[in-house]
Design a protein around this motif. Structure first.
Motif, PDB file in Angstrom:
ATOM      1  N   ALA A   1      -9.123 -55.209  16.198  1.00  0.00           N
ATOM      2  CA  ALA A   1     -10.097 -55.540  15.159  1.00  0.00           C
ATOM      3  C   ALA A   1      -9.635 -55.030  13.802  1.00  0.00           C
ATOM      4  CB  ALA A   1     -11.464 -54.959  15.519  1.00  0.00           C
ATOM      5  N   ARG A   2      -8.987 -53.883  13.778  1.00  0.00           N
ATOM      6  CA  ARG A   2      -8.472 -53.332  12.521  1.00  0.00           C
ATOM      7  C   ARG A   2      -7.446 -54.270  11.899  1.00  0.00           C
ATOM      8  NH1 ARG A   2      -5.823 -47.669  13.229  1.00  0.00           N
ATOM      9  NH2 ARG A   2      -4.250 -48.933  14.273  1.00  0.00           N
ATOM     10  N   GLU A   3      -6.582 -54.856  12.727  1.00  0.00           N
ATOM     11  CA  GLU A   3      -5.580 -55.787  12.198  1.00  0.00           C
ATOM     12  C   GLU A   3      -6.221 -57.088  11.742  1.00  0.00           C
ATOM     13  OE1 GLU A   3      -2.572 -54.733  11.655  1.00  0.00           O
ATOM     14  OE2 GLU A   3      -3.152 -52.825  12.573  1.00  0.00           O
ATOM     15  N   ILE A   4      -7.247 -57.532  12.473  1.00  0.00           N
ATOM     16  CA  ILE A   4      -7.935 -58.767  12.111  1.00  0.00           C
ATOM     17  C   ILE A   4      -8.624 -58.628  10.757  1.00  0.00           C
ATOM     18  CG2 ILE A   4      -9.845 -60.310  12.763  1.00  0.00           C
ATOM     19  CD1 ILE A   4      -9.150 -59.782  15.656  1.00  0.00           C
TER      20      ILE A   4
ATOM     21  N   GLY B   1      -4.453 -69.803  12.491  1.00  0.00           N
ATOM     22  CA  GLY B   1      -3.203 -69.809  11.729  1.00  0.00           C
ATOM     23  C   GLY B   1      -2.425 -68.517  11.795  1.00  0.00           C
ATOM     24  N   ILE B   2      -2.916 -67.523  12.546  1.00  0.00           N
ATOM     25  CA  ILE B   2      -2.184 -66.261  12.685  1.00  0.00           C
ATOM     26  C   ILE B   2      -1.143 -66.418  13.791  1.00  0.00           C
ATOM     27  CG2 ILE B   2      -2.359 -63.818  13.312  1.00  0.00           C
ATOM     28  CD1 ILE B   2      -5.149 -63.802  12.110  1.00  0.00           C
TER      29      ILE B   2
ATOM     30  N   ILE C   1     -15.067 -57.736  14.885  1.00  0.00           N
ATOM     31  CA  ILE C   1     -15.444 -57.593  16.293  1.00  0.00           C
ATOM     32  C   ILE C   1     -15.965 -58.914  16.849  1.00  0.00           C
ATOM     33  CG2 ILE C   1     -17.091 -56.480  17.859  1.00  0.00           C
ATOM     34  CD1 ILE C   1     -16.859 -53.986  16.008  1.00  0.00           C
ATOM     35  N   ASP C   2     -16.723 -59.654  16.027  1.00  0.00           N
ATOM     36  CA  ASP C   2     -17.258 -60.948  16.480  1.00  0.00           C
ATOM     37  C   ASP C   2     -16.138 -61.916  16.843  1.00  0.00           C
ATOM     38  OD1 ASP C   2     -19.834 -60.085  16.230  1.00  0.00           O
ATOM     39  OD2 ASP C   2     -20.201 -61.039  14.283  1.00  0.00           O
ATOM     40  N   LYS C   3     -15.016 -61.828  16.137  1.00  0.00           N
ATOM     41  CA  LYS C   3     -13.885 -62.700  16.469  1.00  0.00           C
ATOM     42  C   LYS C   3     -13.310 -62.356  17.834  1.00  0.00           C
ATOM     43  CE  LYS C   3     -12.535 -63.629  11.672  1.00  0.00           C
ATOM     44  NZ  LYS C   3     -11.488 -63.462  10.632  1.00  0.00           N
ATOM     45  N   LEU C   4     -13.455 -61.094  18.233  1.00  0.00           N
ATOM     46  CA  LEU C   4     -12.986 -60.680  19.558  1.00  0.00           C
ATOM     47  C   LEU C   4     -13.974 -61.054  20.655  1.00  0.00           C
ATOM     48  CD1 LEU C   4     -11.642 -57.087  18.785  1.00  0.00           C
ATOM     49  CD2 LEU C   4     -10.300 -59.114  19.276  1.00  0.00           C
ATOM     50  N   LYS C   5     -15.260 -61.196  20.253  1.00  0.00           N
ATOM     51  CA  LYS C   5     -16.327 -61.529  21.212  1.00  0.00           C
ATOM     52  C   LYS C   5     -16.425 -60.475  22.321  1.00  0.00           C
ATOM     53  CE  LYS C   5     -16.333 -66.509  20.355  1.00  0.00           C
ATOM     54  NZ  LYS C   5     -17.514 -66.424  19.497  1.00  0.00           N
ATOM     55  N   VAL C   6     -16.488 -59.201  21.900  1.00  0.00           N
ATOM     56  CA  VAL C   6     -16.696 -58.102  22.849  1.00  0.00           C
ATOM     57  C   VAL C   6     -17.905 -57.288  22.391  1.00  0.00           C
ATOM     58  CG1 VAL C   6     -14.298 -57.895  23.568  1.00  0.00           C
ATOM     59  CG2 VAL C   6     -15.086 -56.610  21.584  1.00  0.00           C
TER      60      VAL C   6
END
Length: 554
Positions: A190-193, A229-230, A163-168
């Motif tokens: 987020a599940r895929e991340i 890199g994704i 979730i932190d990578k999404l920043k929401v």
């Protein structure tokens, strides 16, 4: 022996190999073709995607995008219908996935347009589903790994990192059923991340249900994931988003790649024209002044309130004239969707509604239908369509049920049965008129693309021969060519049959292109009603709630 030359020569081969590996795309798709029942939906499709890049995949509904992604993801429908031609390579190795599990193992993640979440589970439980963290306990020694227990602390850590990578501001402890639509989308991503080996992420219309601010967050997240890199395949009908975030753009039309370009080499209008194969600069031409052609007031709404979650209506009053196309716009969550749903009895409502001077009973879905009012809802899959039934049955169902049409007498009129020939004829007429791309009127609606499903929703409403038609978000999630067809169909019914239309949309320019007047909803109330010809800045002022009450037009 010249050892210096030998060492240099020996080192040269690995260097060339390293250079070739660096140039090898992460994903290489070559000559993909696919047919369903002798109908060729993909024709020699080829493209490549490099590591850490974003590929925009665009095309009209029915152009082949979903079929192409089903092939990439190893969906069973592809194998059950004879497979496909061509090759797919990941990191230089040819792959042919037998199931989505093979694709997941190879590092491909996919977020579908329709959610695949478990409503009763929390955000965390959905993010780590089937990949839960476990921990050791003493029973493992006796009974094996199946006795391991869930490590909820680690699961929470993983979900928070994703979730932190999404920043929401997404609470991992909330049940998915309690989330707004936009945050369900973030949970899917987020599940895929969270999957450790994700190399390629396919996002199918991820912003279609998001507000503008949520969409901006998601687009920024895509850029961050690419920087990690994704690689991302981004499918969207919002062409400005494609231009803003993509490194390259692939345009599909009728199953073929008709353009392979970059944002720096093209523009939105060129992409749209490639998608539909014709000039669309006049696709949304305005209606012009029609004041003299409008009739008396046909709909009066007085002090309407609607308790619709996320779209609360607090106090709305307006009037609509016969043969008018009346628009209702505004930002997401301000209440515009609640108006239609309240009048049609879908959510608790109060106030007064009069149609042709007769009262409409609120909180009773049969009352507006009996009065000659129909609706096309924003949730076409959840409310508008019978997904597992054929196109023909969807189109005539409401007419048969509410108006007892499409029935023929037998045994001297003692009983009546469905008139299958008339049902099929009606469906074929709408398929031709709305250009619904399908195999026949017997095809199941769930097998159609989103844009063609929307056209079936329109046909279903038109078949009831309504005096007034509510249409909510008629072009949401469909491509520019389908948008034009839908808007033209609404305009035709208004012009030729005198059908009064109330159109609710988040797309202001589409409202301005087809409507006579537009009401802007802000905080559950009407901020103002303006003619569609008013400057766009005036509508912007109303949407922001600035001096809105002073600009109201009766």
């Amino acid at each position: 022996m010249d050892y210096g030359y030998y060492i240099a020569h020996e080192n040269a081969l690995p260097a060339r190999e390293v250079k070739c590996m660096a140039l090898e795309p992460l994903l290489n798709v070559r000559g993909i073709s696919k047919s369903f029942n002798h109908n060729k939906v993909l024709k020699n499709v080829s493209f490549s995607l490099e590591k850490g890049k974003i590929l925009g995949l665009v095309g009209e509904n029915g152009a082949g995008k979903s079929t192409l992604m089903n092939i990439l993801f190893g969906m069973t429908v592809i194998h059950e219908t004879g497979g496909y031609e061509g090759t797919i390579s990941i990191e230089g190795k040819k792959v042919r996935f037998a199931s989505p599990f093979d694709a997941l193992e190879a590092g491909i993640g996919m977020v579908h347009q329709e959610f695949s979440l478990i409503p009763g589970f929390t955000v965390t439980e959905n993010i780590v589903l089937n990949r839960e963290s476990t921990k050791y306990n003493f029973l493992v020694e006796a009974y094996g790994d199946r006795m391991k227990t869930l490590d909820r602390d680690d699961m929470d850590r993983r979900s928070r990192e994703a979730i932190d990578k999404l920043k929401v501001g997404l609470d991992p402890a909330l049940a998915v059923s309690e989330l707004p639509v936009g945050y369900k989308q973030f949970t899917e991503i987020a599940r895929e991340i969270d999957k450790e080996n994700t190399k390629i992420l396919v996002l199918d219309e991820p912003t279609a249900t998001l507000t503008e601010s949520e969409a901006e967050i998601l687009l920024d997240t895509m850029k961050r994931l690419a920087a990690l890199g994704i690689s991302i395949i981004f499918i969207s009908h919002r062409l400005q988003e494609i231009m803003d975030v993509c490194d390259k753009i692939i345009v599909l039309r009728d199953g073929e790649v008709v353009d392979n370009t970059t944002p720096g080499e093209t523009d939105i209008m060129s992409i749209a024209t490639s998608m539909v194969g014709r000039d669309i600069t006049t696709a949304f031409a305005g209606k012009g002044d029609r004041e003299g052609n409008l009739g008396e007031v046909i709909l009066r709404v007085e002090h309407l309130w609607v308790d619709m979650p996320g779209e609360t209506v607090r106090d709305v009053s307006f009037q609509v004239r016969e043969r008018e196309i009346f628009g209702i716009g505004g930002l997401a969550g301000q209440g515009k969707l609640g108006i239609t749903n309240g009048i049609m009895g879908m959510f608790p409502a109060g106030g007064s509604v009069f149609f042709r001077e007769g009262p409409i009973r609120l909180n009773d879905p049969t009352s507006p239908l009996e009065a000659g009012i129909s609706a096309v809802y924003e949730d076409r899959r959840g409310v508008g369509l019978l997904m597992e039934e054929p196109i023909s049955w969807n189109i005539i169902f409401t007419s048969l049920q509410m108006q007892e049409r499409f029935l023929k007498p037998i045994l001297g009129g003692l009983i009546r049965i469905r008139d299958e020939s008339e049902i099929a004829k009606s469906a074929r007429d709408y398929i031709d008129m709305l250009n619904i791309k399908c195999l026949s009127e017997d095809q199941r609606v769930q097998d159609l693309s989103g844009g063609n499903q929307q056209k079936v929703c329109l046909a279903k409403a038109f078949e009831t021969k309504p005096r007034l038609l509510f249409v909510s978000e008629p072009t949401r999630g469909i491509d520019v060519g389908a948008k034009r067809m839908v808007l033209e169909a609404l305009r035709k019914y208004n012009d030729e049959f005198g059908t009064t239309i109330v159109m609710v949309s988040s797309e202001l320019e589409e409202l301005r292109s087809i409507c006579d007047r537009i009401a802007i909803i802000d905080s559950g109330r009407i901020a103002g009603i303006l003619p569609a010809s008013a400057p766009s800045t005036d509508f912007g002022v109303l949407m922001l709630g600035i001096d809105g009450r002073e600009k109201k037009v009766v």
